[in-house]
Design an enzyme around this catalytic site. Structure first.
Site, short mmCIF file in Angstrom:
data_model
loop_
_atom_site.label_atom_id
_atom_site.label_comp_id
_atom_site.label_asym_id
_atom_site.label_seq_id
_atom_site.Cartn_x
_atom_site.Cartn_y
_atom_site.Cartn_z
CE1 TYR A 86 -3.61 -2.44 0.09
CE2 TYR A 86 -3.19 -2.79 2.43
CZ TYR A 86 -3.87 -3.12 1.27
OH TYR A 86 -4.80 -4.12 1.29
CG HIS B 76 -13.11 0.13 5.10
ND1 HIS B 76 -14.46 0.14 4.83
CD2 HIS B 76 -12.60 -0.83 4.28
CE1 HIS B 76 -14.76 -0.75 3.91
NE2 HIS B 76 -13.65 -1.36 3.56
CE LYS C 146 -21.34 -3.17 1.14
NZ LYS C 146 -21.20 -4.45 1.84
NE ARG D 113 -16.59 -10.67 2.36
CZ ARG D 113 -17.57 -9.77 2.43
NH1 ARG D 113 -17.72 -9.05 3.53
NH2 ARG D 113 -18.40 -9.59 1.42
CG ASP E 111 -21.46 -7.76 4.41
OD1 ASP E 111 -22.33 -8.09 3.58
OD2 ASP E 111 -20.26 -7.81 4.17
#
Length: 286
Positions: free
Chosen positions: A20, A41, A59, A127, A140
């Site tokens: 990253y 996030h 989201k 997950r 989610d």
């Protein structure tokens, strides 16, 4: 790096990165799209913003309101755009429906009903149920249902009632949510990770109700009037849902387009914080 290079070669992408930081330190990168599990996030948003990148994040944009508040503040400080990749806010259908509502032809909003149920495999390690990466239905799929409700509500809810069932891993498996604001608009939301339910949103007004099927990426809605007459409203293309998000992000960066989507994102996050507080559901890394 080898995996990234193979992907770049397959899709004719000019650059690839092995981590990253190398991407975020590249001055030629203007915008970053974040699609990791939402447990990661916030850290990536902040790192991107600090490096002067505009951010479009999947989201739920963060785990909680505190993280989101920090990100919003930093985006303003760095003069870059922060947005949630929430399809509902960007689909042309919803803007057309808002125009119809604003015309007054349906009268005042009274009730909203929203459901979203997915039959996820009962695997504690995936997950969806993994508490270590912020699993659970609310963050989610619930964020879609609540975003639908908040998009139509004329004011943030001031009363929130709820009940929830835990999965064996300690995350929310299913829940019922009741919202009410000071304009006496009421919304009911039903969520489940172990029972398939239709993704249907309904907004009831004094002079008719709007039904939106498969509402996360809808391009069609049905208005039913008190006498039984119906009207179909169409706009956009479900297959281009992500295109609309990118187009909006580009327009906002280049032209400074004003909208209140981030404010809606913050409202939804506040609702989810309230719900999890009532449930006593916290994640160890928050």
């Amino acid at each position: 790096m080898q995996k990234a290079k193979a992907f770049a070669d397959q899709y004719n992408i000019p650059k690839a990165y092995g981590n990253y930081d190398s991407l975020l330190f590249d001055p030629e990168i203007d915008v970053v799209y974040i699609a990791t599990p939402h447990s990661h996030h916030a850290d990536l948003i902040l790192k991107s913003l600090r490096n002067g990148k505009h951010v479009l994040c999947e989201k739920a944009i963060t785990m909680n309101g505190k993280q989101l508040e920090e990100a919003v503040y930093l985006a303003k400080e760095k003069n870059v755009i922060l947005a949630e990749a929430m399809t509902i806010y960007h689909m042309p259908l919803y803007h057309k429906l808002k125009d119809i509502i604003s015309s007054g032809q349906l009268g005042k909003l009274k009730m909203l009903q929203v459901s979203f149920g997915s039959l996820k495999e009962a695997d504690p390690s995936n997950r969806f149920f993994n508490k270590e990466i912020a699993g659970g239905a609310l963050l989610d799929i619930g964020v879609y249902a609540l975003s639908f409700a908040r998009f139509f509500l004329n004011q943030q809810p001031s009363e929130i009632l709820t009940t929830m069932n835990l999965y064996e891993t300690g995350v929310d498996e299913q829940s019922g949510i009741l919202l009410k604001n000071e304009k006496n608009e009421i919304a009911t939301v039903s969520l489940s990770f172990r029972a398939k339910m239709p993704k249907v949103g309904m907004a009831a007004f004094e002079k008719g109700y709007i039904t939106v099927t498969d509402y996360p990426r809808a391009d069609k809605a049905l208005i039913t009037y008190p006498d039984g007459a119906t009207e179909t409203v169409e706009a956009g293309d479900s297959a281009k849902a992500l295109h609309y998000e990118i187009a909006h992000m580009t327009d906002k960066i280049l032209n400074g387009t004003k909208d209140d989507y981030l404010a809606l994102t913050q409202d939804v996050m506040a609702i989810m914080d309230d719900l999890r507080q009532q449930w006593g559901l916290q994640y160890d890394f928050e």
